[in-house]
Design an enzyme around this catalytic site. Structure first.
Site, short mmCIF file in Angstrom:
data_model
loop_
_atom_site.label_atom_id
_atom_site.label_comp_id
_atom_site.label_asym_id
_atom_site.label_seq_id
_atom_site.Cartn_x
_atom_site.Cartn_y
_atom_site.Cartn_z
CB SER A 23 -1.36 -0.07 1.36
OG SER A 23 -2.13 0.61 0.92
CG ASP A 55 -6.04 -3.19 -3.83
OD1 ASP A 55 -7.08 -2.79 -3.00
OD2 ASP A 55 -4.97 -3.47 -3.80
CG HIS A 82 -4.37 -2.82 0.39
ND1 HIS A 82 -4.49 -2.07 -1.63
CD2 HIS A 82 -4.86 -2.91 0.80
CE1 HIS A 82 -4.12 -1.09 -1.24
NE2 HIS A 82 -3.63 -1.03 0.58
#
Ligand SMILES: *[C@@H]1O[C@H](CO)[C@@H](O)[C@H](O)[C@H]1NC(C)=O
Ligand SMILES: *[C@@H]1O[C@H](CO)[C@@H](O)[C@H](O)[C@H]1NC(C)=O
Ligand SMILES: *[C@@H]1O[C@H](CO)[C@@H](O)[C@H](O)[C@H]1NC(C)=O
Ligand SMILES: *[C@@H]1O[C@H](CO)[C@@H](O)[C@H](O)[C@H]1NC(C)=O
Ligand SMILES: *[C@@H]1O[C@H](CO)[C@@H](O)[C@H](O)[C@H]1NC(C)=O
Length: 487
Positions: free
Chosen positions: A173, A425, A450
Site C-alpha cells: 500500500s 483491489d 489488497h
C-alpha cells in the site's frame, strides 16, 4: 466532501489493536509474541533526527520505533529484509506481513520493520504532534525515507556482520510506494524493492479519478450485476427517506442506527460510511476468513452480495436488502447492538495522520459518475478539497508534488523493483500494471485483494498469489547475488 480513503489494512482482533496501541512507548527492547504463526520480534527505539533537510540551530529528535527478528539471520553478511512502515502502528504491519518472516530462513535474512514518523508511537512532540503546524510540518514521505536511510545505517553499526549486508525493501500500500521510492531515491542503500499494491500513480494527471470506483464496482460485479444495481439504487432510496422526518425515523429504526438521523447532513454521513464499507470490502476480499476493520468471512463480497440480489424497486425494500448485506460487515461477530456509521475504522485508530498527508503531498483525486460505477455521483473538486485542508490543517495540497519527487509513471530509469497488484483491489487503479523494463516488473494477481501476496501463506491462497511470491523470491535472489558479485 468525503474524507480521503485510508488504505491501512488491519487484520487483527480489535482487542489486540487496543492493547498494542495502549502499549505505547517502551524504551527497553522486549520480545513481542506474534499473533500469526512464526511472527516474533524485538521492539527497539532509535533517536531519530526530526528534520533531515535543514541545519537549524538546534537539532531536534524523536524516538522512532523499529522491530527486529534475527532468528534466522546469517551473521556473516546475510541480507536485511526491511519493511518501510506506512500509516499506522508498525506492529500491525509486521503481524500482517508474514511473507517476510516465511522466507527469512531460506535467505538467512534479518527482518526489520521501521515505524513511519507521526504514526503509532513514533510521533514527534507526542500528543502535541498533530496540534499545530509548527509540530506536524515535519511529516512527509521525503522525511520518512530519510529516516529509513539513517535507521539502516544505525542497524548496520549495531549488528556486527551487517556492515555490508544487502538490503531488500518491502512494503504494502503506501508502504509499497515508499519501498519503490526508496529504491528510486537511494539505490546505493537498498538493492531492490518489493512494492505490493502500491498506487504510485494515484495522483493528478496520472490516473483518471473515476478509475478507483470502477474497480470497486467491478469486484462486486463478479458476484452479479444485481448486487451492483441494488447498491446503485440505494443512494436515491436513502435520499428519499432522509427527506422527511418520517422517512428518517423509519431508516434509523430499520437499520438499527446507534444515532438516529435528524437531518439530511446525518444522511450524508451515513452514505459516506456506506461508500467506505463497499470500498473496504473490495480491498479485503480475501479467500479466507480474516479480520479487516471488522471480522469478515472468506470472500466477503460474495457474502455481502448474497442478500442484495433481488432487484426491488421500493426504496424501503431496497434498503432492507442493503441492511442485510451490510450486516455481514458490521455484525459478522453477531454481537453488534446497533449500527454506528460515524467511522468505518475501529475507534482505536486515529486516521488523522493520513488526512494530513492527503492534504499536503498525497493528494489522490477520486470521483464517481454512478454509471460506470455504483457510487453516488461526485465530482473531484480540488478547490473544495483544498479549503477543507486549510480549515483543518492550515495547509494547501500540492497535487503534483509526488510526481515531481518520484517520477509518477515515468520509471524507465529505475531498476530492481517488483510491483505486484491484485485486480480485486481498487488501489490497483493507480498501480504499475505493466513491465517498465526488464528490471522494473509488474506482477498481476487476478484473484488478489489488497497486498494479499505479503500475507502469510494460507491453504485457500489462489495459484496466482503463490506464483507472485515465487517471482518475488526469484528477484530477491537475483538482486542479492548481483550485489554480492559487486562488493
Ligand atoms: C552467509 O552469508 C555469506 C555471505 O553471503 C555466505 O557466503 C555464507 O555461505 C552464508 N552462510 C550460510 C550458513 O548460509
Ligand atoms: C438526533 O437527535 C437525538 C435526540 O436529540 C440524538 O440522541 C441523536 O444522537 C441525534 N443524531 C445525530 C446523528 O446526531
Ligand atoms: C447482530 O446479529 C445478531 C445475531 O444474528 C442479532 O441478534 C442482532 O440483532 C444483530 N445486531 C444488529 C444491530 O443488527
Ligand atoms: C468547487 O468548489 C468550490 C468551492 O466550494 C466551488 O466554488 C466551485 O463552484 C466548485 N466547482 C465545481 C466545478 O463544482
Ligand atoms: C532498465 O533497467 C536497467 C537495469 O537493468 C537500467 O539500467 C536502465 O536504465 C533501465 N531503463 C531502460 C530504458 O533500459
Amino acid at each position: 466532501m468525503r474524507k480521503p480513503i485510508i488504505f491501512l489494512l488491519l487484520v487483527l482482533g480489535s482487542s489486540c489493536v487496543v492493547s498494542l496501541l495502549s502499549a505505547g512507548f517502551d524504551p527497553k527492547p522486549k520480545a513481542f509474541p506474534g499473533a500469526s504463526k512464526g511472527i516474533t520480534f524485538e521492539v527497539h527505539n532509535y533517536e531519530q533526527k526530526l528534520d533531515h533537510f535543514s541545519y537549524g540551530v538546534q537539532q531536534l529528535t524523536f524516538m522512532q520505533k523499529y522491530l527486529v527478528n534475527i532468528d534466522h539471520w546469517n551473521r556473516t553478511g546475510g541480507p536485511i529484509f526491511f519493511y518501510a512502515g506506512n500509516e499506522g502502528s508498525i506492529e500491525l504491519f509486521a503481524l500482517n506481513t508474514g511473507f517476510m518472516f516465511e522466507i527469512a530462513p531460506e535467505f538467512g535474512a534479518m527482518v526489520l520493520f521501521a515505524e513511519h514518523r507521526y504514526y503509532g508511537s513514533s510521533i514527534p512532540f507526542g500528543k502535541n504532534g498533530y496540534v499545530h503546524k509548527q509540530y506536524y510540518q515535519y511529516q512527509s514521505s521525503m522525511q520518512a525515507l530519510a529516516d529509513y536511510v539513517e535507521l539502516l545505517a544505525h542497524v548496520r553499526q549495531t549488528y556486527e556482520g551487517a556492515e555490508k549486508s544487502p538490503v531488500i525493501v518491502f512494503g504494502g500500500s503506501y508502504g509499497g510506494m515508499l519501498a519503490a521510492w526508496m529504491r528510486i531515491k537511494y539505490p546505493h542503500v537498498v538493492q531492490g524493492a518489493i512494492a505490493a499494491s502500491a498506487p504510485v500513480a494515484q495522483f493528478t494527471g496520472l490516473t483518471p479519478c473515476e478509475k478507483f470506483g470502477q474497480v470497486v464496482t467491478h469486484t462486486f460485479a463478479l458476484q452479479g450485476q444485481e448486487c451492483v444495481q441494488t447498491i446503485r439504487k440505494s443512494w436515491d432510496a436513502i435520499n428519499k427517506m432522509a427527506a422527511t422526518a418520517e422517512g428518517r425515523a423509519w431508516l434509523s429504526d430499520a437499520w438499527r442506527l446507534c444515532k438516529p438521523l435528524n437531518s439530511t447532513d446525518d444522511a450524508k454521513n451515513l452514505k459516506s460510511y456506506l461508500s467506505d464499507v463497499w470500498t473496504n470490502l473490495a480491498m479485503a476480499d480475501y479467500p479466507y476468513m480474516a479480520n479487516f476493520l471488522a471480522p469478515l468471512p472468506a470472500y466477503p463480497v460474495m457474502a455481502v452480495c448474497q442478500p442484495m440480489k433481488f432487484l426491488k424497486d421500493e426504496p424501503k425494500e431496497i434498503l432492507l436488502e442493503i441492511f442485510e448485506g451490510l450486516s455481514v460487515y458490521f455484525n459478522y461477530s453477531t454481537t453488534a447492538t446497533c449500527l454506528s456509521y460515524e467511522s468505518s475504522m475501529p475507534s482505536s485508530l486515529d486516521d488523522n495522520g493520513w488526512f494530513l498527508q492527503s492534504c499536503t503531498e498525497m493528494v489522490m483525486p477520486m470521483c464517481y459518475d454512478g454509471k460506470n460505477d455504483f457510487f453516488e455521483p461526485q465530482a473531484w473538486n480540488l478547490t473544495e478539497f483544498s479549503e477543507t485542508c486549510v480549515k483543518k490543517w492550515d495547509v494547501r495540497p500540492e497535487p503534483y508534488k509526488m510526481e515531481q519527487m518520484y517520477g509518477g509513471r515515468n520509471l524507465k530509469y529505475a531498476s530492481n523493483i517488483v510491483f505486484s497488484n491484485g485486480l480485486l483491489d481498487p488501489w490497483s487503479s493507480g498501480g504499475v500494471l505493466e513491465d517498465v523494463n526488464e528490471s522494473v516488473v509488474s506482477v498481476i494477481i487476478p484473484e488478489g485483494a489488497h497486498h494479499l501476496d505479503l500475507r502469510s501463506s494460507e491453504r485457500a491462497d489462489p495459484k496466482s498469489v503463490i506464483q507472485a511470491r515465487d517471482v518475488h523470491k526469484a528477484n530477491i535472489l537475483k538482486w542479492i547475488s548481483e550485489y554480492s558479485n559487486s562488493v
